[in-house]
Scaffold this active site. Structure first.
Site, short mmCIF file in Angstrom:
data_model
loop_
_atom_site.label_atom_id
_atom_site.label_comp_id
_atom_site.label_asym_id
_atom_site.label_seq_id
_atom_site.Cartn_x
_atom_site.Cartn_y
_atom_site.Cartn_z
N ARG A 129 0.81 -1.22 0.00
CA ARG A 129 0.00 0.00 0.00
C ARG A 129 0.85 1.27 0.00
NH1 ARG A 129 -5.33 -1.91 2.12
NH2 ARG A 129 -6.02 0.20 2.45
N TYR A 147 0.66 4.25 -2.40
CA TYR A 147 -0.48 5.13 -2.17
C TYR A 147 -0.34 5.88 -0.85
CZ TYR A 147 -5.35 6.66 -1.76
OH TYR A 147 -6.49 7.42 -1.63
N GLU A 175 2.26 6.17 1.42
CA GLU A 175 3.47 7.00 1.49
C GLU A 175 3.42 8.09 0.41
OE1 GLU A 175 5.23 7.04 3.99
OE2 GLU A 175 6.01 5.10 4.62
N LYS A 224 0.80 9.66 -0.60
CA LYS A 224 -0.03 10.77 -0.09
C LYS A 224 0.69 11.52 1.03
CE LYS A 224 -3.95 10.42 -2.45
NZ LYS A 224 -4.59 11.52 -3.20
N VAL A 263 -14.72 -1.78 -1.25
CA VAL A 263 -15.61 -2.74 -0.61
C VAL A 263 -17.10 -2.47 -0.88
CG1 VAL A 263 -15.63 -1.59 1.67
CG2 VAL A 263 -16.00 -4.06 1.50
N SER A 284 -18.68 -0.90 -3.40
CA SER A 284 -19.11 -1.23 -4.77
C SER A 284 -18.99 -2.73 -5.02
CB SER A 284 -18.32 -0.41 -5.78
OG SER A 284 -16.95 -0.44 -5.48
N THR A 322 -12.56 -2.81 10.74
CA THR A 322 -13.62 -1.79 10.66
C THR A 322 -13.25 -0.67 9.69
OG1 THR A 322 -12.78 -0.34 12.43
CG2 THR A 322 -14.21 -2.19 13.10
N PRO A 379 -5.50 -2.19 7.11
CA PRO A 379 -5.69 -1.59 8.44
C PRO A 379 -6.80 -2.30 9.24
CG PRO A 379 -5.47 0.12 6.77
CD PRO A 379 -5.58 -1.17 6.03
P1 NAD Z 1 -11.19 7.70 -8.66
O1 NAD Z 1 -10.21 6.62 -9.00
O2 NAD Z 1 -12.62 7.50 -9.04
O3 NAD Z 1 -10.73 9.09 -9.31
C1 NAD Z 1 -9.40 9.45 -9.56
C2 NAD Z 1 -9.34 10.22 -10.86
O4 NAD Z 1 -8.00 10.65 -11.11
C3 NAD Z 1 -9.78 9.39 -12.08
O5 NAD Z 1 -10.65 10.12 -12.89
C4 NAD Z 1 -8.45 9.10 -12.78
O6 NAD Z 1 -8.62 8.85 -14.17
C5 NAD Z 1 -7.66 10.35 -12.46
N1 NAD Z 1 -6.20 10.16 -12.52
C6 NAD Z 1 -5.46 9.20 -11.92
N2 NAD Z 1 -4.17 9.37 -12.19
C7 NAD Z 1 -4.06 10.47 -12.99
C8 NAD Z 1 -2.98 11.14 -13.61
N3 NAD Z 1 -1.71 10.71 -13.48
N4 NAD Z 1 -3.24 12.24 -14.36
C9 NAD Z 1 -4.52 12.69 -14.51
N5 NAD Z 1 -5.60 12.08 -13.96
C10 NAD Z 1 -5.35 10.98 -13.20
O7 NAD Z 1 -11.04 7.95 -7.10
P2 NAD Z 1 -11.91 8.86 -6.11
O8 NAD Z 1 -12.53 7.97 -5.11
O9 NAD Z 1 -12.74 9.81 -6.86
O10 NAD Z 1 -10.73 9.64 -5.37
C11 NAD Z 1 -10.38 10.98 -5.68
C12 NAD Z 1 -9.29 11.46 -4.75
O11 NAD Z 1 -9.72 11.37 -3.40
C13 NAD Z 1 -7.99 10.66 -4.86
O12 NAD Z 1 -6.89 11.54 -4.75
C14 NAD Z 1 -8.04 9.76 -3.65
O13 NAD Z 1 -6.75 9.41 -3.20
C15 NAD Z 1 -8.78 10.62 -2.63
N6 NAD Z 1 -9.46 9.78 -1.63
C16 NAD Z 1 -10.62 9.12 -1.92
C17 NAD Z 1 -11.22 8.33 -0.94
C18 NAD Z 1 -12.53 7.62 -1.19
O14 NAD Z 1 -12.98 6.89 -0.30
N7 NAD Z 1 -13.19 7.77 -2.31
C19 NAD Z 1 -10.62 8.19 0.31
C20 NAD Z 1 -9.44 8.84 0.55
C21 NAD Z 1 -8.86 9.65 -0.42
N1 UDP Z 2 -12.77 -5.73 1.46
C1 UDP Z 2 -13.50 -6.90 1.51
N2 UDP Z 2 -14.06 -7.37 0.37
C2 UDP Z 2 -13.93 -6.74 -0.82
C3 UDP Z 2 -13.18 -5.53 -0.88
C4 UDP Z 2 -12.60 -5.06 0.29
O1 UDP Z 2 -13.67 -7.51 2.58
O2 UDP Z 2 -14.48 -7.25 -1.83
C5 UDP Z 2 -12.21 -5.20 2.73
C6 UDP Z 2 -10.73 -4.79 2.66
O3 UDP Z 2 -9.90 -5.88 2.96
C7 UDP Z 2 -10.69 -3.71 3.74
C8 UDP Z 2 -12.07 -3.05 3.69
O4 UDP Z 2 -12.90 -3.99 3.01
O5 UDP Z 2 -10.54 -4.31 5.02
C9 UDP Z 2 -12.08 -1.73 2.91
O6 UDP Z 2 -11.46 -1.95 1.67
P1 UDP Z 2 -11.40 -0.83 0.53
O7 UDP Z 2 -10.55 -1.39 -0.56
O8 UDP Z 2 -12.77 -0.40 0.20
O9 UDP Z 2 -10.70 0.42 1.23
P2 UDP Z 2 -9.39 0.60 2.15
O10 UDP Z 2 -8.85 -0.74 2.56
O11 UDP Z 2 -8.45 1.35 1.29
O12 UDP Z 2 -9.90 1.35 3.32
#
Ligand code: NAD
Ligand code: UDP
Length: 312
Positions: free
Chosen positions: A140, A143, A145, A147, A185, A187, A208, A270
């Protein structure tokens, strides 16, 4: 204002663009379509206030803007681990390029960071002061590190070059428009239940997470961007559920006969995660309003529409 949204064709970026366009701003969406989709921004393509640029942020670009929301980065472990070196480049070179742009045009810069900077936390719930427990050489790391260095870059540009930054730490967020093959998870479980397939719980399901609905998160983004507080600020829903509880909730909502099966827990997954949102409450007067059951219902409806006849 003229506002740049990197990653604007993705899940969260497209919801943010909806809010900004509706408020009457000019929006430039920058995306390389790695995990983004044109369908997410289709409704704005003919609008004169909207511009779409296919561009990879690891390459520099010159634009004139007032604000930058920097979201470009794949967020699902499946996608960010597919090409980890590219994920590092996106977080490091991409963030550097966008901060350079912000510096040149004196734009306010908003970084979408993550609760992953806390790693597998020893402190619970996680407040912004907690410095995290992250494995720098794990799967991980590209991603989390990545961030962490993106945050470092933002704060160094702030101290050294007076770039006007805002940093948000996003906790797991779900909602309409998540890709069917997103791999996260919520979706995964929804798609599996709708297709009559078993729901795949990794490990025993006792780990959790706290799930925030997309519209709540975007409200937090807008409040932070337009406040005077630099951050970092946790934005997330403090309601904490085991992954098994989530699987049961999705199963009961869609298909009570669906089976729940267990698969191996990925490394460095985690154990628990819940935001302390005291800062968001006191500084931004923000807290989530959509409970999990309601948000799941809205998300399931969206998946049903997109997946059509294939659903149960
Ligand atoms: P996502 O994967 O749906 O969206 C990311 C977008 O960035 C996509 O449209 C992708 O095509 C674009 N992208 C990726 N690499 C690129 C690059 N090199 N140049 C140009 N475009 C690029 O993800 P999301 O859930 O919408 O997440 C958006 C942001 O929020 C991300 O930075 C993610 O790390 C942060 N984030 C999301 C969550 C969450 O739960 N959804 C949690 C923590 C952080
Ligand atoms: N997870 C799961 N089944 C799945 C996808 C994810 O049990 O089909 C678990 C995964 O191991 C993690 C939690 O759900 O413990 C959240 O995973 P996700 O990938 O959504 O986000 P993140 O781990 O980055 O918080």
């Amino acid at each position: 204002m003229r506002i740049l949204v990197t990653g604007g064709a993705g899940f969260l970026g497209s919801h943010l663009i909806d809010r900004l366009m509706t408020a009457g701003h000019e929006v430039i969406c920058l995306d390389n379509f790695y995990t983004g989709n044109k369908r997410n921004i289709l409704q704005w393509l003919d609008n004169t206030n909207f511009e779409l640029i296919r561009h990879d942020i690891t390459e520099p670009i010159r634009l004139e803007v007032d604000q930058i929301y920097h979201l470009a980065c794949p967020a699902s472990p499946v996608h960010y681990q597919y090409n980890p070196v590219k994920t590092v480049k996106t977080n490091v070179m991409g963030t550097l390029n966008m901060l350079g742009l912000a510096k040149r045009v004196k734009a306010r810069f908003f970084l979408a960071s993550t609760s992953e900077v806390y790693g597998d936390p020893d402190v619970h719930p996680q407040s912004e002061e907690y410095r995290g427990n992250v494995n720098p050489i794990g799967l991980r790391a590209c991603y989390d590190e990545g961030k962490r260095i993106a945050e470092t870059l933002a704060f160094d540009y702030y101290r050294q070059n007076k770039v006007d930054i805002r940093v948000v730490r996003i906790f797991n967020t779900y909602g309409p428009r998540m890709l069917e093959n997103d791999g996260r998870v919520v979706s995964n479980f929804i798609v599996q239940a709708l297709q009559g397939k078993p729901l795949t719980v990794y490990g025993d399901g006792s780990q959790t997470r706290s799930f925030c609905y997309a519209s709540d998160l975007i409200e937090g983004f807008i409040r932070l961007m337009n406040s005077d507080y630099v951050g970092p600020v946790n934005i997330g829903n403090p309601g904490e559920y085991t992954i098994l509880q989530l699987a049961e909730a999705v199963r009961d909502m869609i298909n009570p006969n669906a089976e729940i099966i267990h698969e191996p827990l990925p490394s460095d997954d985690p154990r628990r995660r819940r935001p302390d949102i005291t800062k968001a409450k006191t500084l931004l007067d923000w807290e989530p309003t959509v409970p999990l059951a309601e948000g799941l219902k809205l998300t399931v409806e969206d998946f049903r529409k997109r997946m059509g006849d294939a659903t149960i």
